[in-house]
Enzyme design. Structure first.
Site, PDB file in Angstrom:
ATOM      1  N   PRO A 160     -11.140  -5.917  -8.736  1.00 15.70           N
ATOM      2  CA  PRO A 160     -12.516  -5.460  -8.974  1.00 15.70           C
ATOM      3  C   PRO A 160     -13.382  -5.509  -7.720  1.00 15.70           C
ATOM      4  CG  PRO A 160     -11.941  -7.350 -10.388  1.00 15.70           C
ATOM      5  CD  PRO A 160     -10.833  -7.189  -9.416  1.00 15.70           C
ATOM      6  N   GLY A 211      -6.627  -1.518  -2.549  1.00 14.30           N
ATOM      7  CA  GLY A 211      -6.311  -1.030  -1.217  1.00 14.30           C
ATOM      8  C   GLY A 211      -4.999  -1.586  -0.688  1.00 14.30           C
ATOM      9  N   ASP A 212      -4.908  -1.618   0.632  1.00 11.22           N
ATOM     10  CA  ASP A 212      -3.660  -2.025   1.270  1.00 11.22           C
ATOM     11  C   ASP A 212      -3.325  -3.493   1.012  1.00 11.22           C
ATOM     12  OD1 ASP A 212      -3.411   0.525   2.279  1.00 11.22           O
ATOM     13  OD2 ASP A 212      -4.618   0.050   4.038  1.00 11.22           O
ATOM     14  N   GLY A 213      -4.363  -4.316   0.888  1.00 14.96           N
ATOM     15  CA  GLY A 213      -4.121  -5.735   0.617  1.00 14.96           C
ATOM     16  C   GLY A 213      -3.447  -5.919  -0.736  1.00 14.96           C
ATOM     17  N   GLU A 222       0.328  -7.389  -1.699  1.00 16.27           N
ATOM     18  CA  GLU A 222       0.637  -8.436  -2.695  1.00 16.27           C
ATOM     19  C   GLU A 222       1.783  -7.997  -3.611  1.00 16.27           C
ATOM     20  OE1 GLU A 222      -2.275 -10.456  -4.943  1.00 16.27           O
ATOM     21  OE2 GLU A 222      -3.791 -10.409  -3.367  1.00 16.27           O
ATOM     22  N   SER A 237     -10.807   0.260   0.825  1.00 12.83           N
ATOM     23  CA  SER A 237     -11.740   0.832   1.803  1.00 12.83           C
ATOM     24  C   SER A 237     -11.039   1.804   2.745  1.00 12.83           C
ATOM     25  CB  SER A 237     -12.412  -0.250   2.645  1.00 12.83           C
ATOM     26  OG  SER A 237     -12.188  -1.508   2.150  1.00 12.83           O
TER      27      SER A 237
HETATM   28  N1  LIG Z   1     -10.604 -10.926  -7.572  1.00 16.77           N
HETATM   29  C1  LIG Z   1     -10.457 -11.035  -6.255  1.00 16.77           C
HETATM   30  N2  LIG Z   1     -11.356 -11.740  -5.517  1.00 16.77           N
HETATM   31  C2  LIG Z   1     -11.240 -11.825  -4.186  1.00 16.77           C
HETATM   32  N3  LIG Z   1     -10.234 -11.257  -3.466  1.00 16.77           N
HETATM   33  C3  LIG Z   1      -9.313 -10.551  -4.163  1.00 16.77           C
HETATM   34  C4  LIG Z   1      -9.382 -10.399  -5.579  1.00 16.77           C
HETATM   35  N4  LIG Z   1      -8.351  -9.628  -5.979  1.00 16.77           N
HETATM   36  C5  LIG Z   1      -7.654  -9.318  -4.872  1.00 16.77           C
HETATM   37  N5  LIG Z   1      -8.225  -9.853  -3.793  1.00 16.77           N
HETATM   38  C6  LIG Z   1      -7.818  -9.724  -2.381  1.00 16.77           C
HETATM   39  O1  LIG Z   1      -8.682  -8.776  -1.761  1.00 16.77           O
HETATM   40  C7  LIG Z   1      -8.000  -8.223  -0.644  1.00 16.77           C
HETATM   41  C8  LIG Z   1      -8.507  -6.848  -0.337  1.00 16.77           C
HETATM   42  O2  LIG Z   1      -8.314  -6.004  -1.470  1.00 16.77           O
HETATM   43  P1  LIG Z   1      -7.872  -4.482  -1.415  1.00 16.77           P
HETATM   44  O3  LIG Z   1      -6.726  -4.300  -0.553  1.00 16.77           O
HETATM   45  O4  LIG Z   1      -7.763  -4.051  -2.843  1.00 16.77           O
HETATM   46  O5  LIG Z   1      -9.174  -3.746  -0.862  1.00 16.77           O
HETATM   47  P2  LIG Z   1      -9.629  -3.367   0.617  1.00 16.77           P
HETATM   48  O6  LIG Z   1      -9.306  -4.468   1.561  1.00 16.77           O
HETATM   49  O7  LIG Z   1     -11.043  -2.959   0.512  1.00 16.77           O
HETATM   50  O8  LIG Z   1      -8.767  -2.089   0.883  1.00 16.77           O
HETATM   51  P3  LIG Z   1      -8.071  -1.627   2.220  1.00 16.77           P
HETATM   52  O9  LIG Z   1      -7.061  -2.680   2.525  1.00 16.77           O
HETATM   53  O10 LIG Z   1      -7.463  -0.326   1.869  1.00 16.77           O
HETATM   54  O11 LIG Z   1      -9.131  -1.522   3.232  1.00 16.77           O
HETATM   55  C9  LIG Z   1      -6.539  -8.245  -1.009  1.00 16.77           C
HETATM   56  O12 LIG Z   1      -5.789  -8.715   0.088  1.00 16.77           O
HETATM   57  C10 LIG Z   1      -6.431  -9.206  -2.198  1.00 16.77           C
HETATM   58  O13 LIG Z   1      -5.564 -10.273  -1.902  1.00 16.77           O
END
Ligand SMILES: Nc1ncnc2c1ncn2[C@@H]1O[C@H](COP(=O)(O)OP(=O)(O)OP(=O)(O)O)[C@@H](O)[C@H]1O
Length: 298
Positions: A128, A185-187, A191, A229
């Site tokens: 989220p 996203g990539d994170g 996982e 992102s």
């Molecule tokens: N509920 C949560 N609260 C905080 N962190 C979280 C939660 N769920 C997942 N995460 C962590 O947030 C990190 C970033 O998430 P995600 O990859 O979805 O988005 P992003 O970083 O914005 O995308 P991108 O990597 O494409 O830029 C992930 O590495 C994940 O481990």
């Protein structure tokens, strides 16, 4: 279904069409009057790009229809560009409910026979907080109804912390699922990937930290609904980060470019490289998994 029904006269919005179900295509032709001559126009869609077929019109979608309907609707992939897909629907009106029902049965049978087996049950993780906090909205407004329409059951988990998805995968009963999907996203992709690689090894008694350990393939597939992102993994494999396009790829699992991956790993002779073979995807890239390089490729 009787053979003669595989090609018969139906109507689309009152216009008579001739519908034909062949080995790998569903096509319909209609005559268009132009001045004093008739021009026949044929629309043809590959059977493996049919998402589903339901009795009734498109308003009925997944609702149960109590009375038999003389209509049926075919939902299929259409392209806005070579990379961007969307869902298209066309409703046919048959002479009677029995003919409509026979068509539904025949198209359903054909789609189940062609191409890769489609996923029936998916485990979906939504982050989220990823990207701009839009993952839940993307999933519930654009994606969940597509899975429902395609008859895919989902268990959805909204993550509450970092590594929630990875830890869940390491521990949970995964046997009911055909694939694991992240909305993020990539994170989040990372996982899922590392969780699945490690889980597979531990289930099979492989100590992945051992230098010469031969990694075993994983039966589960990974899909990404981009909602991060940057969405680099999605861009690198699809050339686009469009959630609907990804969902349609996940549903139909096309071999050429599906963004749902079948992990199948072999250690190279050097013992350092694992191959993660995707059921599709557009390009290669490599991720680190511990000391190993995990390569994702078409
Ligand atoms: N509920 C949560 N609260 C905080 N962190 C979280 C939660 N769920 C997942 N995460 C962590 O947030 C990190 C970033 O998430 P995600 O990859 O979805 O988005 P992003 O970083 O914005 O995308 P991108 O990597 O494409 O830029 C992930 O590495 C994940 O481990």
């Amino acid at each position: 279904m009787e053979k003669e029904n595989l090609m018969c006269s139906l109507r689309i919005k009152g216009t008579e069409v001739s519908l034909a179900l062949e080995q790998s295509t569903l096509s319909w032709s209609f005559s268009k009057r132009r001045a004093y001559r008739k021009k026949s126009i044929t629309v043809s869609i590959p059977v493996n790009e049919i998402v589903t077929v339901h009795p009734g019109d498109s308003k009925q979608q997944t609702k149960r229809i109590s009375a038999p309907s003389n209509q049926f609707t075919v939902y299929h992939v259409s392209r806005k560009s070579s990379q961007r897909w969307f869902l298209q629907m066309v409703t046919f009106t048959a002479p009677d409910a029995q003919v409509a029902y026979s068509w539904v049965q025949a198209i359903q049978k054909k789609t189940s026979e062609i191409g890769h087996p489609r996923p029936k049950k998916l485990l979906v993780f939504i982050n989220p907080y990823g990207g701009r906090g839009k993952a839940c909205r993307i999933y519930y407004s654009k994606i969940s109804h597509l899975f429902l329409l395609a008859g895919i059951h989902t268990d959805v988990i909204e993550t509450t912390r970092a590594n929630h998805a990875r830890d869940y995968i390491l521990d949970a009963d995964l046997w009911p699922y055909d694939g694991v999907v992240c909305v993020g996203g990539d994170g989040m992709f990372s996982e899922l990937l590392h969780g699945l690689v490690t889980r597979t090894q531990s289930d099979r008694g492989v100590f992945e930290d051992k230098e010469d350990a031969k990694l075993t393939p994983c039966d589960l597939r990974i899909g990404i609904i981009p909602a991060g992102s940057t969405d680099c993994v999605c861009f690198a494999t699809m050339g686009i980060n469009d959630p609907v396009t990804s969902a349609l790829h996940i549903i139909i699992v096309l071999s050429e470019h599906a963004l749902i991956w079948h992990l199948s790993m072999t250690s190279s002779k050097e013992g350092q490289t694992s191959r993660v073979i995707m059921a599709g995807g557009r390009s290669d890239f490599t991720c680190d998994h511990g000391r190993r390089k995990v390569r994702l490729h078409v």
